[in-house]
Design a protein around this motif. Structure first.
Motif, PDB file in Angstrom:
ATOM      1  N   THR A 125      23.559  14.273  61.943  1.00 60.42           N
ATOM      2  CA  THR A 125      24.728  13.391  61.965  1.00 60.42           C
ATOM      3  C   THR A 125      24.334  11.996  61.502  1.00 60.42           C
ATOM      4  O   THR A 125      23.160  11.624  61.523  1.00 60.42           O
ATOM      5  N   THR A 126      25.344  11.240  61.086  1.00 57.85           N
ATOM      6  CA  THR A 126      25.159   9.818  60.783  1.00 57.85           C
ATOM      7  C   THR A 126      25.487   9.035  62.043  1.00 57.85           C
ATOM      8  O   THR A 126      26.623   9.077  62.519  1.00 57.85           O
ATOM      9  N   THR A 127      24.490   8.359  62.600  1.00 57.24           N
ATOM     10  CA  THR A 127      24.712   7.621  63.847  1.00 57.24           C
ATOM     11  C   THR A 127      25.132   6.177  63.604  1.00 57.24           C
ATOM     12  O   THR A 127      25.675   5.535  64.499  1.00 57.24           O
ATOM     13  N   SER A 128      24.883   5.637  62.421  1.00 55.28           N
ATOM     14  CA  SER A 128      25.365   4.304  62.056  1.00 55.28           C
ATOM     15  C   SER A 128      25.379   4.181  60.547  1.00 55.28           C
ATOM     16  O   SER A 128      24.605   4.846  59.848  1.00 55.28           O
ATOM     17  N   GLY A 129      26.277   3.332  60.036  1.00 54.89           N
ATOM     18  CA  GLY A 129      26.355   3.106  58.612  1.00 54.89           C
ATOM     19  C   GLY A 129      27.354   4.017  57.922  1.00 54.89           C
ATOM     20  O   GLY A 129      28.070   4.800  58.563  1.00 54.89           O
ATOM     21  N   VAL A 130      27.403   3.916  56.584  1.00 54.20           N
ATOM     22  CA  VAL A 130      28.435   4.598  55.798  1.00 54.20           C
ATOM     23  C   VAL A 130      27.939   5.884  55.147  1.00 54.20           C
ATOM     24  O   VAL A 130      28.699   6.563  54.457  1.00 54.20           O
ATOM     25  N   ALA A 131      26.688   6.233  55.338  1.00 50.20           N
ATOM     26  CA  ALA A 131      26.130   7.410  54.658  1.00 50.20           C
ATOM     27  C   ALA A 131      26.874   8.674  55.070  1.00 50.20           C
ATOM     28  O   ALA A 131      27.231   8.857  56.240  1.00 50.20           O
ATOM     29  N   THR A 132      27.117   9.542  54.110  1.00 54.72           N
ATOM     30  CA  THR A 132      27.724  10.850  54.373  1.00 54.72           C
ATOM     31  C   THR A 132      26.680  11.940  54.142  1.00 54.72           C
ATOM     32  O   THR A 132      25.770  11.789  53.319  1.00 54.72           O
ATOM     33  N   LEU A 133      26.837  13.046  54.866  1.00 54.94           N
ATOM     34  CA  LEU A 133      25.883  14.144  54.799  1.00 54.94           C
ATOM     35  C   LEU A 133      26.581  15.408  54.318  1.00 54.94           C
ATOM     36  O   LEU A 133      27.708  15.700  54.737  1.00 54.94           O
ATOM     37  N   ALA A 134      25.909  16.153  53.450  1.00 56.29           N
ATOM     38  CA  ALA A 134      26.462  17.405  52.963  1.00 56.29           C
ATOM     39  C   ALA A 134      25.329  18.298  52.479  1.00 56.29           C
ATOM     40  O   ALA A 134      24.230  17.818  52.174  1.00 56.29           O
ATOM     41  N   ARG A 135      25.604  19.588  52.424  1.00 55.76           N
ATOM     42  CA  ARG A 135      24.652  20.508  51.796  1.00 55.76           C
ATOM     43  C   ARG A 135      24.732  20.319  50.288  1.00 55.76           C
ATOM     44  O   ARG A 135      25.818  20.152  49.730  1.00 55.76           O
ATOM     45  N   SER A 136      23.571  20.356  49.620  1.00 51.91           N
ATOM     46  CA  SER A 136      23.555  20.186  48.172  1.00 51.91           C
ATOM     47  C   SER A 136      24.311  21.320  47.489  1.00 51.91           C
ATOM     48  O   SER A 136      24.511  22.389  48.060  1.00 51.91           O
ATOM     49  N   THR A 137      24.739  21.068  46.269  1.00 51.67           N
ATOM     50  CA  THR A 137      25.450  22.078  45.496  1.00 51.67           C
ATOM     51  C   THR A 137      25.180  21.848  44.018  1.00 51.67           C
ATOM     52  O   THR A 137      24.971  20.710  43.600  1.00 51.67           O
ATOM     53  N   PRO A 138      25.114  22.906  43.187  1.00 55.39           N
ATOM     54  CA  PRO A 138      25.253  24.309  43.564  1.00 55.39           C
ATOM     55  C   PRO A 138      23.926  24.904  44.010  1.00 55.39           C
ATOM     56  O   PRO A 138      22.931  24.180  44.128  1.00 55.39           O
ATOM     57  N   TRP A 139      23.934  26.213  44.214  1.00 56.18           N
ATOM     58  CA  TRP A 139      22.742  26.965  44.605  1.00 56.18           C
ATOM     59  C   TRP A 139      21.604  26.658  43.639  1.00 56.18           C
ATOM     60  O   TRP A 139      21.753  26.700  42.423  1.00 56.18           O
ATOM     61  N   GLY A 140      20.429  26.322  44.197  1.00 58.71           N
ATOM     62  CA  GLY A 140      19.227  26.166  43.391  1.00 58.71           C
ATOM     63  C   GLY A 140      19.069  24.850  42.663  1.00 58.71           C
ATOM     64  O   GLY A 140      18.047  24.636  42.004  1.00 58.71           O
ATOM     65  N   ALA A 141      20.039  23.943  42.752  1.00 56.90           N
ATOM     66  CA  ALA A 141      19.935  22.689  42.002  1.00 56.90           C
ATOM     67  C   ALA A 141      18.906  21.748  42.610  1.00 56.90           C
ATOM     68  O   ALA A 141      18.142  21.098  41.890  1.00 56.90           O
ATOM     69  N   TYR A 142      18.873  21.649  43.943  1.00 58.51           N
ATOM     70  CA  TYR A 142      17.936  20.762  44.635  1.00 58.51           C
ATOM     71  C   TYR A 142      17.410  21.484  45.859  1.00 58.51           C
ATOM     72  O   TYR A 142      18.163  21.731  46.807  1.00 58.51           O
ATOM     73  N   ALA A 143      16.136  21.825  45.859  1.00 55.73           N
ATOM     74  CA  ALA A 143      15.572  22.517  47.020  1.00 55.73           C
ATOM     75  C   ALA A 143      14.062  22.552  46.931  1.00 55.73           C
ATOM     76  O   ALA A 143      13.489  22.631  45.846  1.00 55.73           O
ATOM     77  N   ILE A 144      13.418  22.466  48.087  1.00 54.93           N
ATOM     78  CA  ILE A 144      11.992  22.754  48.234  1.00 54.93           C
ATOM     79  C   ILE A 144      11.829  24.115  48.889  1.00 54.93           C
ATOM     80  O   ILE A 144      11.074  24.959  48.442  1.00 54.93           O
ATOM     81  N   ASP A 145      12.570  24.341  49.964  1.00 55.97           N
ATOM     82  CA  ASP A 145      12.587  25.634  50.631  1.00 55.97           C
ATOM     83  C   ASP A 145      13.977  26.230  50.475  1.00 55.97           C
ATOM     84  O   ASP A 145      14.985  25.544  50.681  1.00 55.97           O
ATOM     85  N   GLY A 146      14.052  27.510  50.128  1.00 56.29           N
ATOM     86  CA  GLY A 146      15.345  28.136  49.946  1.00 56.29           C
ATOM     87  C   GLY A 146      16.027  27.625  48.696  1.00 56.29           C
ATOM     88  O   GLY A 146      15.385  27.361  47.673  1.00 56.29           O
ATOM     89  N   TYR A 193      18.884  25.187  48.921  1.00 55.55           N
ATOM     90  CA  TYR A 193      19.710  24.010  49.172  1.00 55.55           C
ATOM     91  C   TYR A 193      18.879  22.929  49.853  1.00 55.55           C
ATOM     92  O   TYR A 193      17.760  23.165  50.326  1.00 55.55           O
ATOM     93  N   SER A 194      19.466  21.714  49.927  1.00 55.55           N
ATOM     94  CA  SER A 194      18.856  20.605  50.650  1.00 55.55           C
ATOM     95  C   SER A 194      19.968  19.774  51.279  1.00 55.55           C
ATOM     96  O   SER A 194      21.159  19.998  51.020  1.00 55.55           O
TER      97      SER A 194
END
Length: 743
Positions: free
Chosen positions: A337-358, A360-361
C-alpha cells in the motif's frame, strides 16, 4: 545433451551422426537431413507416393504392464502435418496396435512439438516409436528429431499427475465447469528444444454461449493449512484482449470451498504465456485444485491450456519471510500500500514486459516530483530480536527519476510498531534492473517485519518497477560441519547469484587443493541454479583438518568472489576400521573391519634386450604403475555382507580411506574379482573378503546421484498404491533416484 530418462539411444534421439536408430516402415525412404536443433541431424522422410508414410525406431523397448509411456519429438514439415505413435508389440515382435497422437493442426516448416502417451494393451512386451505424415504426392519431405520415449514427463514437486499437467493421453483429468466444453487439440506450437515438459497436445476450452466460462482439474491433491502454494499453467487466449485466468482453490475434507484466488493474464498476444497464482492454504484445508477460464467470452471462442501445476510456492531467496505473492506480484500488488504521498501501485503490464521473477513486477507511478512511502504487509519473522536481517529487491527506473531509501519496519506480537532500520537515501541506478540491499538488526521484542520504501520522484510522471522483494536472516555465507558417523563434511553456501559460475575446492593443511564433487561431477565453473547450495563431501580425508575455498564469478575469466570456510576434521574412529566409498553413490558407503594391513606391489611394463657378447641386458621401461594388492576385510553381520555386495555391484571406482598411521593415503581403487570366504560354524555370519585392488585416478566426470528435489509427494502423485511402487522400482534407492525398471 541426452533427454533425461530417455529409453532411446542418443543416436536415435538426435539422429546424429546417422539414421541407424530408425527404419522406413511405410511408403517412404529415410535419410539424414540437416538443420536440426539438438544437433544438426534430422530424420528425413521422403514419401514414395501419395498416402501415409511412416518410420519407426529400429529397436523395440521392453515395457512394464500398467505403466504409462510417453513419446515426443520435434517435427518440421512445410507441406503436411505430422503425428507420432506408440507401436505396441507382443513377444513374437508382432504389432498389437498403435496409440496415435492427434495430427498437428497445420503444416509448418518451423520446428514444433508432437507428443503422445498411452498404456500398453494386454499382451504387450515391447514398444516402438512411430512417426507419420500423409502427403498427397510422392517426394514430400518431413523432418523429425529430439525424440523421447519413456515415462511421462512431469514437473518435480507437482501435486498433479502427468495426465493433468499435460493432456497427451486424454482429457480425463479435466472437466468443463461452466458454459464450455473441453477437448484436446494439437496446434503448431514451437517450444524450446530443451523444454521437455510441454507436449504436442493442449486442452482446448470452447465457450458455449456469450459469458464467463471455466474448467477445472478433477484431481484433488492433499494440501496443508498454512503452506503457501502456487498454481500455474500456460494460457493461450483467443484474442489479445481476452481476459483469461488461472485460479487456485482450497477445499475442506467435506468438499467445501474455502478460498479461490484468481490471477488474470495480461496477454501481449495470442501465444502461450505461463500465468502464476499463489496463496496460503487457510485453516481446515484438506486439498487443492486448479481451475482456468475466460471472463466475458464469446460463443465458440477457444482458449488453450497446457502445463498445469500445483506446487509449493517458489523460494526466491532461501529463508525469506516475504510470501511469494508479495515478492513477485504475479497476481496483483498483494499486501503493498501507499502510506503517504501520491504514488500509485499496480501490477506491470503486459505479461513479460518487466520482470525479474515470473512475468510481472510492481509498478510505482508518481504524477508529481514529490516523496511517497510504500509498505508491504507484516510478516512473521520468528524470534527476531538481536538478529541481523537482510533486505534485497530489484528496481528498474522506466520513466523520470527516483531517490530511494530502504527500511525494514519491525513489530511486536501485538502488531505495535517498534521503528525502522534504514539505509541511506540514494538515487535509483539506471538503466535496466539493479539489485538493492539493506541490512539491519531487529530490536527487542520484534517478531514481525514489513518492507518500507521512501521513494522520491525527481521528475513528473516518473515510473519505477520493483520485483523479487526478499527479507531473510543474514546467516554466514559459508559454513562447514562434519558428521563422524557417516564420514561426510557438509558445506553450506548461502546468498549465491543464480546464473553465476561456482568452483569449490577442498584444501588440506599443506595447501593442496582438490575439486569437490557435485551432482554433475567435480564442481568447476558450474552454473549456479539456486541461491543456497548444500554440498555433502563424502571424499574428505579422515583425521586431518581441511578447509573449503570457493570462487564465484559471473563469467569464465572474470574476477571471482572468494570465500573460505573454517577448518573441520572428521574423526576416523577405531583404527581397526576403514571406509569404502562410492563417489557416485555415497548412500552405499560403509565402514569395514580390516583383517590385516595390505601389502602392495607396483608393476611396470618393461622390454628386455640381450645384446650379443655383453653381460648385461638393455631394459626399456615405461613409468611404474600405481599400487596393486589385496585388501582383506571382515563383514560381521548379514546386513554388512549385503551392504558390501551392494557397494561392489556397480563395479565403479571406489575410495579407500584408512585412519592416519596405517602408512597408506586415501586411494581411489578398482576392485577385481572379490572373494567371500566363510569358515567356522555354518551359522556364523562373519565373512572374510579378499578384494584385489588397483590404484586409479580420481574419477572426474562421476556425479553424485541425486533425486533432483524429488519428494514423497511425487511418489504419492505418481502411484496409486504401494503395489504399483513395487512393480515400477527394484529397490528403495531406485525410488529415491526415480530409476524405474526398464527405463
Amino acid at each position: 545433451m541426452a533427454i533425461p530418462g530417455n529409453m532411446l539411444s542418443l543416436v536415435t534421439e538426435t539422429v546424429d551422426p546417422n539414421t541407424s536408430g530408425w527404419l522406413a516402415k511405410l511408403n517412404c525412404t529415410i535419410s539424414k537431413g540437416t538443420g536440426g536443433r539438438s544437433g544438426d541431424g534430422t530424420l528425413r522422410l521422403s514419401s514414395t507416393a501419395a498416402g501415409e508414410m511412416q518410420a519407426r525406431t529400429f529397436s523395440s523397448y521392453p515395457v512394464t504392464p500398467g505403466q504409462e509411456y510417453q513419446a515426443f519429438a520435434d517435427a518440421s514439415g512445410a507441406t503436411v502435418p505430422e503425428r507420432i505413435g506408440l507401436r505396441w508389440m507382443n513377444v513374437f515382435n508382432a504389432e498389437i496396435s498403435i496409440t496415435w497422437s492427434l495430427s498437428t493442426a497445420t503444416a509448418s516448416a518451423t520446428w514444433h512439438r508432437i507428443a503422445v502417451s498411452g498404456t500398453p494393451p494386454l499382451g504387450t512386451s515391447d514398444v516402438q516409436v512411430v512417426v507419420s505424415a500423409t502427403p498427397a504426392a510422392g517426394s514430400v519431405v518431413n523432418h523429425f528429431e529430439n525424440v523421447y520415449l519413456g515415462v511421462p514427463m512431469r514437473t518435480t514437486g507437482n501435486l498433479l499427475s502427468a495426465d493433468a499437467e499435460g493432456v497427451e493421453h486424454a482429457t480425463l483429468k479435466w472437466v468443463a465447469e461452466t458454459n464450455c466444453s473441453v477437448a484436446r487439440q494439437a496446434p503448431m506450437v514451437s517450444w524450446p528444444v530443451d523444454y521437455y515438459l510441454a507436449g504436442g497436445q493442449v486442452l482446448a476450452l470452447t465457450v458455449t454461449a456469450n459469458g464467463n466460462a471455466a474448467a477445472k482439474v478433477t484431481e484433488k491433491p492433499a494440501a496443508t493449512a498454512g503452506v503457501e502454494y502456487m498454481g500455474r499453467c500456460y494460457l493461450s487466449p483467443p484474442t489479445s484482449g481476452s481476459t483469461v485466468w488461472v485460479e487456485l482453490r482450497f477445499y475442506t475434507a467435506a468438499d467445501v470451498l474455502l478460498t479461490a484466488t484468481r490471477s488474470n493474464l495480461a496477454a501481449p498476444g495470442t501465444g502461450y504465456y505461463e500465468q502464476r497464482v499463489s496463496a496460503a492454504a487457510p485453516a481446515t484445508t484438506a486439498y487443492a485444485t486448479l481451475a482456468v477460464g475466460i471472463t466475458s467470452g464469446t460463443a465458440a471462442q477457444v482458449m488453450r491450456i497446457d502445463g498445469a501445476v500445483i506446487a509449493a510456492a517458489p523460494v526466491i531467496r532461501q529463508g525469506s519471510i516475504i510470501p511469494y505473492a508479495d515478492a513477485s506480484f504475479e497476481r496483483d500488488v498483494a499486501g503493498w500500500t501507499t502510506t503517504s504521498g501520491v504514488a500509485t501501485l499496480a501490477r506491470s503490464t503486459p505479461w513479460g514486459a518487466y520482470a525479474i521473477d515470473g512475468a510481472y513486477s510492481l509498478t510505482v507511478s508518481s504524477a508529481t516530483a514529490t516523496a511517497s512511502t510504500i509498505r508491504s504487509a507484516r510478516f512473521p519473522a520468528g524470534s527476531a530480536a538481536g538478529k541481523s536481517f537482510r533486505l534485497q529487491l530489484y528496481t528498474n527506473v522506466t520513466a523520470g527519476g527516483w531517490t530511494i531509501q530502504r527500511h525494514i519496519r519491525w513489530y511486536d506480537a501485538a502488531n505495535n510498531s517498534l521503528g525502522l532500520t534504514s539505509s541511506t537515501s540514494a538515487a535509483a541506478p539506471t538503466p535496466d534492473w539493479w539489485v538493492l540491499t539493506h541490512s539491519g538488526t531487529a530490536p527487542a521484542l520484534a517478531t514481525q517485519a514489513a518492507v518500507e520504501l521512501t521513494l522520491t520522484a525527481t521528475a513528473t510522471s516518473s515510473a519505477l518497477r520493483i520485483d523479487a522483494v526478499q527479507v531473510w536472516e543474514a546467516l554466514p555465507l559459508i559454513e562447514v560441519a562434519g558428521d563422524d558417523a557417516t564420514a561426510v563434511v557438509t558445506l553450506t553456501l548461502r546468498e549465491l547469484t543464480v546464473g553465476y559460475l561456482l568452483t569449490v575446492w577442498r584444501v588440506t593443511a599443506d595447501g593442496t587443493r582438490t575439486l569437490v564433487r557435485g551432482s554433475s561431477g567435480l564442481i568447476q565453473s558450474e552454473t549456479i541454479a539456486a541461491d543456497q547450495y548444500i554440498i555433502e563431501d563424502a571424499e574428505a580425508p579422515l583425521g586431518v583438518p581441511v578447509t573449503y575455498y570457493v570462487e564465484i564469478a559471473d563469467s569464465v575469466g572474470a574476477t571471482p568472489e572468494a570465500r573460505t570456510s573454517d577448518s573441520v576434521t572428521l574423526d576416523p574412529g577405531d583404527a581397526q576400521y576403514a571406509w569404502l566409498k562410492d563417489p557416485g553413490r555415497p548412500d552405499r558407503n560403509m565402514q569395514v573391519m580390516m583383517a590385516e594391513a595390505p601389502s602392495w606391489t607396483r608393476p611396470v611394463t618393461q622390454a628386455e634386450f640381450r645384446v650379443r657378447r655383453r653381460r648385461n641386458t638393455v631394459v626399456l621401461s615405461d613409468v611404474r604403475g600405481g599400487l596393486e594388492g589385496t585388501l582383506v576385510v571382515y563383514t560381521q553381520t548379514d546386513e554388512e555382507r549385503a551392504a558390501l555386495h551392494r557397494l561392489l555391484d556397480s563395479g565403479s571406482v571406489l575410495l579407500w580411506q584408512a585412519a592416519p598411521g596405517h602408512g597408506v593415503d586415501d586411494m581411489y581403487i578398482a576392485i577385481g574379482a572379490a572373494a567371500e570366504e566363510h569358515s567356522g560354524m555354518a551359522t556364523d555370519p562373519w565373512r572374510t573378503w579378499q578384494l584385489p585392488v588397483k590404484q586409479v585416478d580420481l574419477p572426474v566426470t562421476v556425479g553424485v546421484a541425486s533425486s533432483a528435489d524429488r519428494t514423497w509427494q511425487d511418489v504419492l502423485t505418481e502411484n496409486a498404491t504401494w503395489a504399483e511402487v513395487l512393480s515400477k522400482y527394484a529397490t528403495w534407492e531406485d525410488v529415491f533416484l526415480d530409476r524405474k525398471i526398464g527405463a
